[in-house]
Design an enzyme around this catalytic site. Structure first.
Site, PDB file in Angstrom:
ATOM      1  CB  CYS A 129      -0.932   0.027   1.211  1.00  0.00           C
ATOM      2  SG  CYS A 129      -2.327   1.164   0.969  1.00  0.00           S
ATOM      3  CB  CYS A 131      -1.506   4.837   3.620  1.00  0.00           C
ATOM      4  SG  CYS A 131      -1.661   3.148   4.204  1.00  0.00           S
ATOM      5  CB  CYS A 139      -4.339   3.973   0.213  1.00  0.00           C
ATOM      6  SG  CYS A 139      -4.796   3.797   1.946  1.00  0.00           S
ATOM      7  CE  LYS A 204      -7.442  -1.495   4.933  1.00  0.00           C
ATOM      8  NZ  LYS A 204      -6.081  -1.082   4.529  1.00  0.00           N
ATOM      9  NE  ARG A 214      -5.924   4.482   9.437  1.00  0.00           N
ATOM     10  CZ  ARG A 214      -7.112   4.837   8.994  1.00  0.00           C
ATOM     11  NH1 ARG A 214      -7.634   6.008   9.373  1.00  0.00           N
ATOM     12  NH2 ARG A 214      -7.785   4.060   8.176  1.00  0.00           N
ATOM     13  NE  ARG A 226      -6.078   4.570   5.362  1.00  0.00           N
ATOM     14  CZ  ARG A 226      -5.123   5.492   5.431  1.00  0.00           C
ATOM     15  NH1 ARG A 226      -5.160   6.573   4.648  1.00  0.00           N
ATOM     16  NH2 ARG A 226      -4.138   5.370   6.312  1.00  0.00           N
ATOM     17  CD  GLU A 242     -14.443  -4.073  -3.294  1.00  0.00           C
ATOM     18  OE1 GLU A 242     -13.492  -4.577  -3.891  1.00  0.00           O
ATOM     19  OE2 GLU A 242     -14.651  -2.844  -3.278  1.00  0.00           O
ATOM     20  CE  LYS A 257      -6.930  -3.912   8.030  1.00  0.00           C
ATOM     21  NZ  LYS A 257      -5.937  -3.168   7.355  1.00  0.00           N
ATOM     22  CE1 TYR A 322      -0.409  -5.683  14.457  1.00  0.00           C
ATOM     23  CE2 TYR A 322      -2.809  -5.759  14.638  1.00  0.00           C
ATOM     24  CZ  TYR A 322      -1.668  -5.326  13.988  1.00  0.00           C
ATOM     25  OH  TYR A 322      -1.784  -4.553  12.861  1.00  0.00           O
TER      26      TYR A 322
HETATM   27  C1  PBG Z   1      -2.713   0.062   5.201  1.00  0.00           C
HETATM   28  C2  PBG Z   1      -3.201  -0.870   6.243  1.00  0.00           C
HETATM   29  C3  PBG Z   1      -3.979  -0.583   7.378  1.00  0.00           C
HETATM   30  C4  PBG Z   1      -4.056  -1.754   8.131  1.00  0.00           C
HETATM   31  C5  PBG Z   1      -3.384  -2.732   7.414  1.00  0.00           C
HETATM   32  N1  PBG Z   1      -2.871  -2.170   6.236  1.00  0.00           N
HETATM   33  C6  PBG Z   1      -4.532   0.665   7.914  1.00  0.00           C
HETATM   34  C7  PBG Z   1      -5.446   1.514   7.144  1.00  0.00           C
HETATM   35  O1  PBG Z   1      -6.070   1.112   6.172  1.00  0.00           O
HETATM   36  O2  PBG Z   1      -5.524   2.655   7.570  1.00  0.00           O
HETATM   37  C8  PBG Z   1      -4.759  -1.874   9.454  1.00  0.00           C
HETATM   38  C9  PBG Z   1      -4.253  -2.907  10.375  1.00  0.00           C
HETATM   39  C10 PBG Z   1      -4.630  -2.733  11.804  1.00  0.00           C
HETATM   40  O3  PBG Z   1      -5.389  -1.840  12.229  1.00  0.00           O
HETATM   41  O4  PBG Z   1      -4.144  -3.563  12.583  1.00  0.00           O
HETATM   42  N2  PBG Z   1      -3.546   0.272   4.128  1.00  0.00           N
HETATM   43 ZN    ZN Z   2      -3.204   2.240   2.759  1.00  0.00          ZN
END
Ligand code: PBG
Ligand code: ZN
Length: 333
Positions: A129, A131, A139, A204, A214, A226, A242, A257, A322
């Site tokens: 990604c 971002c 992103c 997502k 973040r 986003r 999707e 997710k 995690y």
């Molecule tokens: C980046 C990304 C994100 C997460 C995984 N890849 C954050 C977002 O979309 O802002 C989130 C993972 C988490 O909160 O543990 N695109």
């Molecule tokens: Zn991103």
């Protein structure tokens, strides 16, 4: 009624579900879902420097690691029987187009090379990604206040290719741009990586649960949000659309997710497509359990395991979490 006449109720004689719950061996016999360390994928954050092992305030026990420290942690993960990690990079410099994302000496690329060299039999996945790499924290490429889809695709493709060149075992695009799986599949195939699988962040959602991540990835958008690319939490049919598109474009594993608040989506995706299905228990889900346990309001280990078994029961074949190391340790006891 005479004393001793009725020792059982005839009304429940055919419905005594408690019979198979009376002892632990019986409970084990009828248990439908079993967690193992091989269900987990452990997310890791790589930062510039040497000897850096810095805990993320909002994510107790989770660290930003420099490459040398990341190698140590990857070794520990593999020893616990966890088959895979997913790497996120935090670059030294951010710019408008996130150029460090495809730098052969970027944080992810360096970490992949070092970990692949040092640790045997660990699947190294990379998050693809923009971002973490863009100065505005979005992103993709920004024009005015729009994140422009098609121009972003080329950068994502380059990023994925550079991860593959570094030795990644799998790439995981998390951007939610339309058509990204197709362009990434094409560039990988063109460069001989026909056997390199893509795990797509297919459904997502635009979620408040990403807050702590973040902080960890230093990727909070400087303006806006986003919502123009991530999904509306209210939608379920759209998730199917999707996922279907990503499968058609070449995704090998599809992800939902966050996980906990979207168990219904995991179940629908698994039932509808029968694909290898991943679920990402995101930072906010993790941090809420940590915070409540720290306050003594819930039992940490019990709720951790319950949250994970719920995700697997819903249909996930693998869980990005995690908790991977802690849960694996508990399961190995
Ligand atoms: C980046 C990304 C994100 C997460 C995984 N890849 C954050 C977002 O979309 O802002 C989130 C993972 C988490 O909160 O543990 N695109
Ligand atoms: Zn991103």
């Amino acid at each position: 009624m005479e004393k001793g006449e009725m020792t059982y109720s005839p009304y429940v004689s055919f419905g005594r579900t408690r019979r198979t719950r009376m002892t632990e061996p019986l409970r084990a016999m009828v248990r439908e879902t079993v967690l193992t360390p091989s269900d987990f994928i452990y997310p890791m954050f790589v930062v510039p420097g040497k000897g850096v092992h810095k805990e993320i305030k909002s994510m107790p026990g989770i660290h930003q690691n420099s490459v040398d420290e990341a190698v140590k942690e990857a070794r520990e993960v593999a020893k616990l029987g966890i088959p895979a990690i997913i790497l996120f990079g935090i670059p030294a410099h951010k710019d408008e187009v996130g150029s460090e994302a495809w730098d052969p000496n970027g944080m992810v690329q360096q970490a992949v090379r070092a970990i692949k060299k040092a640790v045997k039999d660990l699947v190294v996945i990379t998050d693809v990604c923009m971002c973490e790499y863009t100065s505005h924290g979005h992103c993709g490429i920004v024009s005015g206040d729009e994140i422009v889809n098609d121009e972003t695709l080329e950068l994502l493709a380059r990023e994925a290719l550079s991860h593959a060149d570094a030795g990644a075992d799998m790439v995981a695009p998390s951007d939610m741009m339309d058509g990204r799986i197709a362009v990434i599949r094409e560039i990988l195939d063109d460069h001989g990586y026909v056997n390199l699988p893509i795990m797509s962040y297919a459904a997502k959602y635009s979620s408040g649960y990403y807050g702590p991540f973040r902080d960890a990835a230093e990727s909070t958008p400087k303006f806006g949000d986003r919502r123009s690319h991530q999904m509306d939490p209210a939608n379920s049919n759209e998730a199917i659309r999707e996922v279907e598109l990503d499968i058609d474009e070449g995704a090998d594993i599809v992800m939902v997710k966050p996980a906990g608040p979207y168990l219904d989506i995991i179940r629908r995706v698994k039932d509808e497509f029968g694909m290898p299905t991943a679920a990402y228990q995101v930072s906010g889900e993790f941090s809420m359990i940590k915070a409540a346990a720290k306050n003594g309001w819930i039992d940490h280990d019990r709720v951790m395991m319950e949250s994970l078994i719920g995700i697997k029961r819903a249909g996930a074949d693998m869980i990005l979490t995690y908790f991977a190391k802690e849960a694996a340790r508990l399961l190995r006891k």
